[in-house]
Design a protein around this motif. Structure first.
Motif, PDB file in Angstrom:
ATOM      1  N   GLY A  94       7.271  80.210  57.109  1.00 18.14           N
ATOM      2  CA  GLY A  94       7.560  79.103  56.202  1.00 18.14           C
ATOM      3  C   GLY A  94       8.856  78.386  56.544  1.00 18.14           C
ATOM      4  O   GLY A  94       8.929  77.154  56.495  1.00 18.14           O
ATOM      5  N   LEU A  95       9.877  79.145  56.907  1.00 20.17           N
ATOM      6  CA  LEU A  95      11.166  78.533  57.250  1.00 20.17           C
ATOM      7  C   LEU A  95      11.040  77.638  58.479  1.00 20.17           C
ATOM      8  O   LEU A  95      11.639  76.557  58.539  1.00 20.17           O
ATOM      9  N   ILE A  96      10.279  78.077  59.461  1.00 19.13           N
ATOM     10  CA  ILE A  96      10.135  77.300  60.696  1.00 19.13           C
ATOM     11  C   ILE A  96       9.179  76.117  60.498  1.00 19.13           C
ATOM     12  O   ILE A  96       9.501  74.982  60.849  1.00 19.13           O
ATOM     13  N   GLU A  97       8.000  76.387  59.935  1.00 20.06           N
ATOM     14  CA  GLU A  97       6.984  75.340  59.813  1.00 20.06           C
ATOM     15  C   GLU A  97       7.367  74.281  58.785  1.00 20.06           C
ATOM     16  O   GLU A  97       7.221  73.076  59.034  1.00 20.06           O
ATOM     17  N   PHE A  98       7.858  74.699  57.622  1.00 22.12           N
ATOM     18  CA  PHE A  98       8.251  73.736  56.596  1.00 22.12           C
ATOM     19  C   PHE A  98       9.641  73.169  56.855  1.00 22.12           C
ATOM     20  O   PHE A  98       9.987  72.102  56.352  1.00 22.12           O
ATOM     21  N   GLY A  99      10.452  73.905  57.631  1.00 20.56           N
ATOM     22  CA  GLY A  99      11.811  73.454  57.907  1.00 20.56           C
ATOM     23  C   GLY A  99      11.859  72.135  58.652  1.00 20.56           C
ATOM     24  O   GLY A  99      12.851  71.400  58.560  1.00 20.56           O
ATOM     25  N   ASN A 100      10.795  71.816  59.396  1.00 22.19           N
ATOM     26  CA  ASN A 100      10.746  70.542  60.122  1.00 22.19           C
ATOM     27  C   ASN A 100      10.590  69.344  59.186  1.00 22.19           C
ATOM     28  O   ASN A 100      10.777  68.202  59.605  1.00 22.19           O
TER      29      ASN A 100
END
Length: 321
Positions: A94-100
């Motif tokens: 979630g941090l990587i995918e939504f972080g964008n």
């Protein structure tokens, strides 16, 4: 409500990893979307802020509920993982995918035990220049006596080994986009995010809160998962247990020399009854030490084995955006 407003309104993502949470996820999504709408109306976050849910391979009705809800709720985004990769990997996903898609992300558990009322305070701290804001519980009175004591022991032991942790902080935190960009550089398979974030060195702040009872359903974190998580946290961040084996070996060697000297002295100057205890007890003692040493070394070898395979830390099966 306070009319505090930012000069630059950030895009906020609220992140929830979940696994078999069909009982609580309807309550959680509804309350967090209400929080998002309230923060938007107060001008604290941008209109494209959203709630992001990562389903960690649930085998109940969690994912069907998210699919159905997303058709009516534009503020909801979701990711379904192909199988159960574990809480830390789902959180990382979630941090990587939504972080964008965000300027900052607030992560919390799906059970709503964390106080969502302090998200506004986290945003204000973010506007003041803090890149990581930790939600720290004031007390652990809702936990069992065993959990309270073992948690306290873990944090003390971890800090003693040089592992930087925030006592009584779980995964309720706000992190900025530049922190997320740095996090992407971490490639290890053995994740312990509660240790990684304090080690990054960005400006940070803690906000305390009172933890509530679980909104619905039962916890999916058994005692064995907690023990495994603690072991992973220690062995992922410190080689002190390996050094302990060396120190222990030196101590046993010195003790053995002393026993040898005493045995020689007794043989020459004393009349002693030779018994089984002088043979069996050292065997038990040394055997226990050896098994402990092999077990600790095995933990580290297991981690090396996982790292060198370089398998994906998560696999996305489906997305709702």
């Amino acid at each position: 409500m306070n009319n505090y407003q930012f000069a630059d309104v950030p895009t906020l993502g609220i992140l929830i990893p979940c696994y078999n949470e069909e009982d609580v996820i309807p309550i959680t999504t509804r309350k967090l979307i209400d929080v998002l709408n309230e923060l938007k109306s107060d001008g604290l976050i941008a209109a494209n802020s959203f709630l992001g849910v990562v389903d960690d391979g649930s085998n109940d009705q969690t994912w069907p509920y998210l699919v159905k809800t997303s058709e009516e709720e534009p503020n909801l985004k979701a990711i379904s993982l192909s199988t159960n990769f574990g809480h830390q990997n789902a959180l990382l996903c979630g941090l990587i995918e939504f972080g964008n898609l965000t300027d900052c992300i607030v992560s919390l558990d799906a059970d709503l035990q964390d106080d969502i009322g302090i998200i506004k305070s986290m945003l204000i701290a973010y506007s003041e220049g803090f890149d990581i804001i930790y939600g720290v519980r004031k007390k652990r009175d809702l936990d069992s006596f065993f959990k309270q004591k073992t948690a306290s022991l873990f944090y003390r032991f971890a800090n003693m080994l040089g592992i930087r942790t925030i006592p009584d902080h779980a995964d309720f935190r706000l992190v900025s986009k530049r922190v997320l960009d740095v996090l992407k550089e971490f490639r290890e398979t053995n994740l312990f995010l509660r240790g990684i974030f304090p080690s990054l060195g960005f400006n940070s702040k803690t906000i305390t809160y009172n933890r509530d009872k679980r909104a619905a359903g039962d916890t999916k974190y058994s005692i064995w998962k907690m023990i495994s998580f603690a072991i992973d946290g220690i062995t992922s961040f410190s080689v002190a247990p390996l050094r302990l084996i060396t120190v222990l070996g030196i101590c046993v060697f010195i003790f053995s020399l002393m026993l040898s000297a005493y045995a020689i002295y007794s043989y020459i100057f004393l009349e002693v009854e030779k018994g089984w205890s002088s043979i069996v007890l050292p065997m038990y003692f040394l055997g226990g030490i050896q098994l402990l040493a092999i077990g600790i070394i095995g933990e580290y070898l297991g981690k090396i084995y996982k790292e060198v395979k370089q398998r994906p830390r998560y696999i996305i099966k489906e997305k709702i955006s």
